[in-house]
Design an enzyme around this catalytic site. Structure first.
Site, mmCIF file in Angstrom:
data_model
loop_
_atom_site.group_PDB
_atom_site.id
_atom_site.type_symbol
_atom_site.label_atom_id
_atom_site.label_comp_id
_atom_site.label_asym_id
_atom_site.label_seq_id
_atom_site.Cartn_x
_atom_site.Cartn_y
_atom_site.Cartn_z
ATOM 1 N N GLU A 22 91.497 84.529 38.161
ATOM 2 C CA GLU A 22 90.694 84.606 36.941
ATOM 3 C C GLU A 22 89.991 83.280 36.660
ATOM 4 O OE1 GLU A 22 92.405 83.625 33.166
ATOM 5 O OE2 GLU A 22 94.349 84.378 33.854
ATOM 6 N N LYS A 76 103.338 85.921 28.343
ATOM 7 C CA LYS A 76 103.296 84.625 27.655
ATOM 8 C C LYS A 76 104.316 84.631 26.524
ATOM 9 C CE LYS A 76 98.445 83.596 28.673
ATOM 10 N NZ LYS A 76 97.825 84.849 29.126
#
Length: 305
Positions: free
Chosen positions: A26, A161
């Site tokens: 990404e 996360k």
């Protein structure tokens, strides 16, 4: 049809045409994840790690309205210098970035989409998005989860996360039929730490076993992605209490300031970095390197099938 919108680098195209292993990467981590020049240095090191592992890296972004699969060093440097001026781009944003001929840094969701268009099956990132804390009232849920439910790309990450509600994230993925696999672990890692207190669906020990599972899933048209949770190396993980305290303080501040949506993750990660004296950034970089190594191994094994 796709050729009208997509530019695939010659290196990546040659690999895809000959069935060689390719790993997607990404670009949000470059433009929004770290300061310059550390962001560029990290991105180039990740590409080197993937090449050393026998695969071809394909960093993905949108530049001047073109979907780019495989960036040059100059393009990576451009994204790093431009930083947050580059639009953080998820699924909903892609048509408008193209129409307006803008630059877009791809999130997990949009990287999966463009990787799938190109025919890339393995993607390495830091951590996936998920259900945010307090989502039962805010409905703040990352588009990454929807994409995992529909797009046939395996995402190698260090878990969800730790700024998220990990339990609700796992529940959401289960509803979407997305396997959450621990690489040599029974417990879902929480990005900065190896443990979260939550179990994965399966503990897989080798890249070859992972590749076989991917092949079976997609051969049977069980559409959707894979979450391959790869724990941060022990020597780089953060103290659980320290990082938890920093995250809780960051979440409280975000709530007070009314920060929501796609602005919340960059704010929270920056705040956690500040509260930990920069230690979280070092951990972030090392876990990305670790994920790149595993993704290269997985791509190599998958290319053999």
């Amino acid at each position: 049809m796709y050729e009208k919108y997509v530019d695939i680098s010659s290196e990546v195209m040659e690999a895809l045409d000959h069935g060689k292993p390719v790993v997607a990467l990404e670009s949000t981590i470059i433009s929004h994840g770290m300061p310059y020049p550390m962001n560029v240095e990290t991105a180039l090191k990740v590409e080197d790690i993937i090449r050393e592992g026998g695969a071809v890296p394909a960093t993905i972004a949108i530049l001047n309205g073109r979907l780019k699969v495989g960036l040059t060093k100059e393009e990576i440097d451009y994204l790093g210098k431009a930083g947050q001026k580059v639009i953080k781009t998820s699924r909903r944003d892609i048509p408008f970035i193209i129409a307006k001929q803008l630059d877009g840094a791809t999130t997990v969701a949009s990287t999966m989409i463009i990787a799938d268009i190109a025919g890339i099956k393995v993607f390495a990132t830091g951590g996936i998005g998920g259900v945010h804390r307090g989502a039962e009232t805010s409905f703040d849920i990352s588009a990454d989860l929807e994409e995992l439910g529909r797009t046939d790309v395996a995402v190698v990450c260090a878990g969800a996360k730790s700024i998220l509600d990990i339990n609700l994230t796992l529940e959401y993925l289960e509803t979407k039929g997305v396997p959450v696999v621990g690489y040599q672990t029974d417990e879902l890692p929480a990005f900065y730490t190896r443990k979260s207190g939550f179990k994965v669906d399966y503990n897989i020990q080798t890249p070859s076993e992972l590749a076989l599972a991917l092949k079976a899933k997609w051969d049977l048209h069980l559409n959707g992605g894979f979450v391959i949770a790869n724990p941060i190396p022990e020597k780089y993980e953060m103290d659980f209490d320290t990082i938890t305290d920093a995250i809780n303080k960051a979440v409280e501040e975000a709530e007070k300031l009314g920060i929501k949506g796609k602005e919340s993750t960059p704010f929270l990660l920056a705040k956690v970095k500040e509260l930990t004296g920069g230690d979280s950034l070092e951990s972030n970089i090392e876990l990305v390197y670790n994920n790149a190594r595993l993704a290269a191994k997985l791509a190599v094994e998958y290319s053999k099938l």
